[in-house]
Design an enzyme around this catalytic site. Structure first.
Site, mmCIF file in Angstrom:
data_model
loop_
_atom_site.group_PDB
_atom_site.id
_atom_site.type_symbol
_atom_site.label_atom_id
_atom_site.label_comp_id
_atom_site.label_asym_id
_atom_site.label_seq_id
_atom_site.Cartn_x
_atom_site.Cartn_y
_atom_site.Cartn_z
ATOM 1 N N TYR A 33 -1.063 2.365 10.433
ATOM 2 C CA TYR A 33 -2.208 3.269 10.412
ATOM 3 C C TYR A 33 -1.982 4.422 11.381
ATOM 4 C CZ TYR A 33 -3.938 1.319 14.863
ATOM 5 O OH TYR A 33 -4.068 0.940 16.179
ATOM 6 N N LYS A 147 3.020 1.448 14.726
ATOM 7 C CA LYS A 147 1.549 1.422 14.739
ATOM 8 C C LYS A 147 1.073 0.526 13.594
ATOM 9 C CE LYS A 147 -2.262 4.599 15.691
ATOM 10 N NZ LYS A 147 -2.861 3.852 16.780
ATOM 11 N N GLU A 180 0.647 -1.281 28.502
ATOM 12 C CA GLU A 180 -0.317 -0.244 28.100
ATOM 13 C C GLU A 180 -1.673 -0.894 27.912
ATOM 14 O OE1 GLU A 180 0.553 1.330 24.169
ATOM 15 O OE2 GLU A 180 1.333 -0.600 23.516
ATOM 16 N N LEU A 205 3.217 1.595 22.349
ATOM 17 C CA LEU A 205 3.091 2.611 21.308
ATOM 18 C C LEU A 205 3.255 3.979 21.975
ATOM 19 C CD1 LEU A 205 2.243 3.042 18.259
ATOM 20 C CD2 LEU A 205 0.073 3.786 19.218
HETATM 21 N N1 PMP Z 1 -1.346 2.357 22.699
HETATM 22 C C1 PMP Z 1 -1.944 1.612 21.764
HETATM 23 C C2 PMP Z 1 -1.617 0.163 21.673
HETATM 24 C C3 PMP Z 1 -2.882 2.188 20.884
HETATM 25 O O1 PMP Z 1 -3.488 1.446 19.943
HETATM 26 C C4 PMP Z 1 -3.201 3.563 21.042
HETATM 27 C C5 PMP Z 1 -4.247 4.201 20.176
HETATM 28 N N2 PMP Z 1 -3.947 4.185 18.848
HETATM 29 C C6 PMP Z 1 -2.537 4.295 22.023
HETATM 30 C C7 PMP Z 1 -1.609 3.667 22.826
HETATM 31 C C8 PMP Z 1 -2.814 5.756 22.203
HETATM 32 O O2 PMP Z 1 -2.229 6.497 21.171
HETATM 33 P P1 PMP Z 1 -2.776 7.942 20.767
HETATM 34 O O3 PMP Z 1 -2.744 8.770 22.005
HETATM 35 O O4 PMP Z 1 -1.810 8.418 19.743
HETATM 36 O O5 PMP Z 1 -4.152 7.750 20.249
#
Ligand code: PMP
Length: 282
Positions: A33, A147, A180, A205
Protein backbone atom coordinates in the site's frame (compact mmCIF):
# COMPACT_ATOMS: atom_id res chain seq x y z
CA UNK A 1 -21.07 14.80 -1.19
CA UNK A 2 -21.06 10.98 -1.61
CA UNK A 3 -17.72 9.34 -0.99
CA UNK A 4 -16.36 7.59 -4.08
CA UNK A 5 -13.76 4.83 -4.05
CA UNK A 6 -11.88 3.24 -6.94
CA UNK A 7 -11.87 -0.58 -7.07
CA UNK A 8 -10.48 -2.51 -10.04
CA UNK A 9 -11.59 -0.21 -12.80
CA UNK A 10 -14.78 1.18 -11.25
CA UNK A 11 -15.58 4.30 -9.24
CA UNK A 12 -18.09 3.12 -6.64
CA UNK A 13 -19.98 4.60 -3.69
CA UNK A 14 -17.62 3.95 -0.80
CA UNK A 15 -20.02 1.76 1.18
CA UNK A 16 -20.44 -0.57 -1.82
CA UNK A 17 -16.74 -0.78 -2.63
CA UNK A 18 -15.30 -4.21 -1.91
CA UNK A 19 -13.01 -6.99 -3.09
CA UNK A 20 -13.65 -10.72 -3.33
CA UNK A 21 -13.10 -12.99 -0.30
CA UNK A 22 -10.47 -14.88 -2.29
CA UNK A 23 -8.45 -11.73 -2.83
CA UNK A 24 -4.92 -12.61 -1.76
CA UNK A 25 -4.74 -9.42 0.24
CA UNK A 26 -7.61 -10.69 2.39
CA UNK A 27 -6.27 -14.23 2.64
CA UNK A 28 -2.48 -13.80 2.83
CA UNK A 29 -1.85 -10.07 3.21
CA UNK A 30 -0.20 -10.57 -0.18
CA UNK A 31 -0.07 -6.95 -1.18
CA UNK A 32 1.33 -3.49 -0.63
CA UNK A 33 0.00 0.00 0.00
CA UNK A 34 0.89 3.67 -0.12
CA UNK A 35 -0.45 6.65 1.78
CA UNK A 36 0.00 10.09 0.27
CA UNK A 37 -0.82 13.47 1.68
CA UNK A 38 -2.88 15.89 -0.39
CA UNK A 39 -2.29 19.59 0.19
CA UNK A 40 -4.27 22.14 -1.76
CA UNK A 41 -5.27 19.36 -4.18
CA UNK A 42 -1.64 18.44 -4.86
CA UNK A 43 0.03 15.21 -3.72
CA UNK A 44 3.12 15.85 -1.61
CA UNK A 45 6.26 14.15 -2.97
CA UNK A 46 4.20 12.08 -5.41
CA UNK A 47 7.20 10.84 -7.43
CA UNK A 48 8.93 9.48 -4.35
CA UNK A 49 5.72 7.74 -3.23
CA UNK A 50 5.29 6.16 -6.66
CA UNK A 51 8.94 5.06 -6.62
CA UNK A 52 8.37 3.32 -3.29
CA UNK A 53 5.08 1.86 -4.58
CA UNK A 54 6.90 0.32 -7.55
CA UNK A 55 9.76 -0.84 -5.33
CA UNK A 56 7.39 -2.65 -2.95
CA UNK A 57 5.58 -4.30 -5.87
CA UNK A 58 8.87 -5.35 -7.48
CA UNK A 59 10.15 -6.90 -4.27
CA UNK A 60 6.99 -9.04 -4.08
CA UNK A 61 7.00 -9.73 -7.84
CA UNK A 62 3.54 -8.23 -8.24
CA UNK A 63 3.18 -6.39 -11.57
CA UNK A 64 2.08 -2.75 -11.65
CA UNK A 65 -1.72 -2.83 -11.92
CA UNK A 66 -1.54 -0.05 -14.53
CA UNK A 67 1.03 2.42 -15.81
CA UNK A 68 2.28 5.14 -13.53
CA UNK A 69 0.56 7.75 -15.70
CA UNK A 70 -2.78 5.90 -15.49
CA UNK A 71 -2.41 5.55 -11.74
CA UNK A 72 -1.84 9.29 -11.44
CA UNK A 73 -5.07 9.87 -13.36
CA UNK A 74 -6.99 7.59 -10.97
CA UNK A 75 -5.53 9.42 -7.96
CA UNK A 76 -6.43 12.77 -9.49
CA UNK A 77 -9.96 11.57 -10.20
CA UNK A 78 -10.37 10.31 -6.64
CA UNK A 79 -9.19 13.64 -5.25
CA UNK A 80 -11.65 15.50 -7.54
CA UNK A 81 -14.63 13.17 -7.06
CA UNK A 82 -14.28 13.35 -3.28
CA UNK A 83 -13.46 17.06 -3.26
CA UNK A 84 -10.36 16.51 -1.18
CA UNK A 85 -8.18 19.65 -1.20
CA UNK A 86 -6.55 18.39 2.02
CA UNK A 87 -6.42 14.83 3.25
CA UNK A 88 -4.95 11.49 2.41
CA UNK A 89 -5.16 9.09 -0.52
CA UNK A 90 -4.71 5.42 0.32
CA UNK A 91 -3.74 2.99 -2.44
CA UNK A 92 -3.50 -0.76 -2.12
CA UNK A 93 -2.44 -3.40 -4.61
CA UNK A 94 -2.71 -7.13 -4.01
CA UNK A 95 -1.60 -10.04 -6.16
CA UNK A 96 -5.24 -10.55 -7.14
CA UNK A 97 -8.09 -13.00 -6.69
CA UNK A 98 -7.33 -16.72 -6.93
CA UNK A 99 -8.12 -20.07 -5.32
CA UNK A 100 -6.35 -20.25 -1.97
CA UNK A 101 -2.86 -21.60 -2.57
CA UNK A 102 0.33 -20.16 -1.10
CA UNK A 103 2.41 -20.12 -4.30
CA UNK A 104 1.77 -17.35 -6.82
CA UNK A 105 -1.29 -17.99 -8.99
CA UNK A 106 -0.85 -17.73 -12.74
CA UNK A 107 -2.67 -15.28 -14.99
CA UNK A 108 -4.22 -13.10 -12.30
CA UNK A 109 -4.76 -9.39 -12.48
CA UNK A 110 -3.52 -7.48 -9.44
CA UNK A 111 -6.30 -5.79 -7.46
CA UNK A 112 -6.11 -2.02 -7.07
CA UNK A 113 -8.01 0.09 -4.58
CA UNK A 114 -7.70 3.89 -4.29
CA UNK A 115 -9.47 5.57 -1.37
CA UNK A 116 -9.78 9.22 -0.33
CA UNK A 117 -9.66 9.90 3.39
CA UNK A 118 -10.35 13.08 5.24
CA UNK A 119 -8.06 13.76 8.17
CA UNK A 120 -8.84 15.77 11.26
CA UNK A 121 -5.93 18.03 12.11
CA UNK A 122 -3.97 16.91 15.18
CA UNK A 123 -4.95 18.86 18.28
CA UNK A 124 -2.78 21.96 18.74
CA UNK A 125 -1.89 20.77 22.24
CA UNK A 126 -0.14 17.71 20.81
CA UNK A 127 2.01 19.80 18.54
CA UNK A 128 2.69 22.45 21.17
CA UNK A 129 3.32 20.11 24.12
CA UNK A 130 4.66 17.04 22.32
CA UNK A 131 3.62 13.42 22.73
CA UNK A 132 4.71 10.32 24.62
CA UNK A 133 6.08 7.17 23.01
CA UNK A 134 6.69 3.78 24.57
CA UNK A 135 9.32 1.26 23.52
CA UNK A 136 8.41 -2.28 22.60
CA UNK A 137 10.14 -5.24 20.97
CA UNK A 138 10.20 -5.17 17.18
CA UNK A 139 8.48 -8.46 16.36
CA UNK A 140 8.07 -7.76 12.64
CA UNK A 141 9.55 -9.73 9.75
CA UNK A 142 12.91 -8.83 8.25
CA UNK A 143 11.63 -7.00 5.16
CA UNK A 144 10.18 -3.88 6.72
CA UNK A 145 11.51 -1.92 3.72
CA UNK A 146 8.50 -3.28 1.81
CA UNK A 147 5.29 -1.37 2.52
CA UNK A 148 3.35 -4.59 2.99
CA UNK A 149 -0.29 -4.69 4.08
CA UNK A 150 0.74 -7.33 6.61
CA UNK A 151 0.49 -4.99 9.59
CA UNK A 152 -0.28 -7.19 12.58
CA UNK A 153 2.81 -6.22 14.57
CA UNK A 154 2.12 -2.48 14.12
CA UNK A 155 -1.55 -3.06 15.01
CA UNK A 156 -0.57 -4.75 18.28
CA UNK A 157 2.13 -2.17 18.95
CA UNK A 158 -0.13 0.81 18.37
CA UNK A 159 -2.79 -0.70 20.62
CA UNK A 160 -0.19 -1.27 23.34
CA UNK A 161 0.90 2.35 22.98
CA UNK A 162 -2.70 3.56 23.17
CA UNK A 163 -3.36 1.54 26.31
CA UNK A 164 -0.23 3.06 27.85
CA UNK A 165 -1.50 6.55 27.04
CA UNK A 166 1.18 7.01 24.39
CA UNK A 167 0.88 8.33 20.84
CA UNK A 168 3.29 5.89 19.27
CA UNK A 169 5.34 2.76 19.96
CA UNK A 170 9.03 2.83 19.13
CA UNK A 171 10.14 -0.65 18.22
CA UNK A 172 13.46 -2.01 19.40
CA UNK A 173 15.53 -4.65 17.59
CA UNK A 174 17.23 -7.61 19.33
CA UNK A 175 20.42 -5.54 19.84
CA UNK A 176 18.63 -2.76 21.72
CA UNK A 177 18.56 -0.30 18.80
CA UNK A 178 15.38 1.57 17.95
CA UNK A 179 14.14 0.69 14.48
CA UNK A 180 11.16 3.02 13.97
CA UNK A 181 7.63 3.78 15.12
CA UNK A 182 4.74 1.43 14.36
CA UNK A 183 3.69 3.82 11.57
CA UNK A 184 6.39 6.48 11.56
CA UNK A 185 10.15 6.99 11.54
CA UNK A 186 12.01 7.84 14.75
CA UNK A 187 14.46 10.72 15.25
CA UNK A 188 16.44 12.04 18.18
CA UNK A 189 18.58 15.15 18.59
CA UNK A 190 21.80 14.86 20.59
CA UNK A 191 23.12 17.40 23.09
CA UNK A 192 25.46 18.54 20.28
CA UNK A 193 22.41 19.34 18.13
CA UNK A 194 22.99 16.44 15.76
CA UNK A 195 19.83 14.94 14.33
CA UNK A 196 19.99 11.15 14.37
CA UNK A 197 17.79 8.61 12.62
CA UNK A 198 18.42 4.97 11.77
CA UNK A 199 19.96 4.46 8.32
CA UNK A 200 17.71 2.77 5.77
CA UNK A 201 17.98 -1.01 5.93
CA UNK A 202 15.58 -3.94 5.75
CA UNK A 203 14.47 -3.30 9.32
CA UNK A 204 12.73 0.03 8.60
CA UNK A 205 10.42 1.52 6.03
CA UNK A 206 12.11 4.29 4.10
CA UNK A 207 9.61 6.99 4.99
CA UNK A 208 9.02 9.63 2.34
CA UNK A 209 8.70 12.29 5.05
CA UNK A 210 11.97 11.01 6.51
CA UNK A 211 13.64 11.37 3.10
CA UNK A 212 12.23 14.88 2.67
CA UNK A 213 13.40 15.86 6.17
CA UNK A 214 16.94 14.76 5.34
CA UNK A 215 16.92 17.28 2.48
CA UNK A 216 15.23 20.01 4.53
CA UNK A 217 17.63 19.51 7.47
CA UNK A 218 20.60 19.87 5.17
CA UNK A 219 19.15 22.96 3.51
CA UNK A 220 18.71 24.51 6.95
CA UNK A 221 22.30 23.76 7.93
CA UNK A 222 21.59 21.04 10.50
CA UNK A 223 23.90 18.09 10.92
CA UNK A 224 21.93 14.92 10.31
CA UNK A 225 23.48 11.51 10.80
CA UNK A 226 21.90 8.23 9.76
CA UNK A 227 23.05 5.70 12.32
CA UNK A 228 21.84 3.26 14.95
CA UNK A 229 20.77 4.58 18.34
CA UNK A 230 19.78 2.73 21.49
CA UNK A 231 16.82 3.24 23.79
CA UNK A 232 19.23 4.60 26.43
CA UNK A 233 20.64 7.16 23.99
CA UNK A 234 17.13 8.20 22.97
CA UNK A 235 16.10 8.68 26.60
CA UNK A 236 19.18 10.82 27.25
CA UNK A 237 18.74 12.90 24.08
CA UNK A 238 17.78 16.56 24.11
CA UNK A 239 14.92 16.26 21.60
CA UNK A 240 13.00 13.55 19.83
CA UNK A 241 10.35 13.43 17.15
CA UNK A 242 8.60 11.16 14.70
CA UNK A 243 7.89 11.66 11.01
CA UNK A 244 5.22 10.35 8.66
CA UNK A 245 2.97 11.58 5.86
CA UNK A 246 0.12 12.11 8.31
CA UNK A 247 2.00 13.59 11.27
CA UNK A 248 4.78 15.44 9.33
CA UNK A 249 7.05 16.14 12.31
CA UNK A 250 5.48 15.26 15.66
CA UNK A 251 7.55 16.25 18.71
CA UNK A 252 8.18 13.58 21.36
CA UNK A 253 8.73 14.71 24.95
CA UNK A 254 8.56 11.39 26.81
CA UNK A 255 9.94 7.92 26.07
CA UNK A 256 8.51 5.34 28.49
CA UNK A 257 9.03 7.01 31.89
CA UNK A 258 11.92 9.19 30.76
CA UNK A 259 11.39 12.85 30.04
CA UNK A 260 13.23 13.94 26.89
CA UNK A 261 15.41 17.03 27.37
CA UNK A 262 13.59 19.57 29.50
CA UNK A 263 10.22 17.99 28.72
CA UNK A 264 9.29 20.73 26.28
CA UNK A 265 9.14 20.60 22.51
CA UNK A 266 12.67 21.19 21.20
CA UNK A 267 13.70 24.07 18.95
CA UNK A 268 14.97 21.81 16.16
CA UNK A 269 11.78 19.73 16.12
CA UNK A 270 9.77 22.93 15.95
CA UNK A 271 11.89 24.39 13.15
CA UNK A 272 11.74 21.17 11.10
CA UNK A 273 7.98 20.92 11.49
CA UNK A 274 7.59 24.50 10.30
CA UNK A 275 9.97 23.96 7.37
CA UNK A 276 8.24 20.73 6.34
CA UNK A 277 4.82 22.34 6.43
CA UNK A 278 6.09 25.24 4.35
CA UNK A 279 7.55 22.82 1.83
CA UNK A 280 4.34 20.74 1.63
CA UNK A 281 1.98 23.71 1.69
CA UNK A 282 0.05 22.26 4.61
N1 PMP B 1 7.57 3.56 9.09
C1 PMP B 1 6.46 2.81 9.06
C2 PMP B 1 6.50 1.43 9.62
C3 PMP B 1 5.27 3.32 8.52
O1 PMP B 1 4.15 2.58 8.48
C4 PMP B 1 5.26 4.66 8.04
C5 PMP B 1 3.99 5.28 7.52
N2 PMP B 1 3.48 4.64 6.43
C6 PMP B 1 6.45 5.39 8.08
C7 PMP B 1 7.58 4.81 8.60
C8 PMP B 1 6.50 6.80 7.56
O2 PMP B 1 6.48 6.80 6.16
P1 PMP B 1 5.98 8.07 5.34
O3 PMP B 1 6.80 9.22 5.79
O4 PMP B 1 6.24 7.71 3.92
O5 PMP B 1 4.54 8.25 5.66
Amino acid sequence: MARITYVNGAYLPHDRAGVHIEDRGFQFADGIYEVVQVANGIIVDLDWHLDRFEYSLNELKIPMPMTRAALMVVMKNIIAKNYLPYGVVYMQVTRGVAKRDFAFPRDVQPSLVVVAMRMKPWPDAMIENGVKVITLPDIRWKRCDIKSVSLLAPVLGKQQAKEAGAFEGWMVDENGFITEGTSSNAFIVTKDKEIITRAKDHRILGGITRARLLVIAQEHGYILKERLFTVAEAKASSEAFISSSSTFVMPVVQIDDAVVGDGKVGAISKALRKAYREFAGI
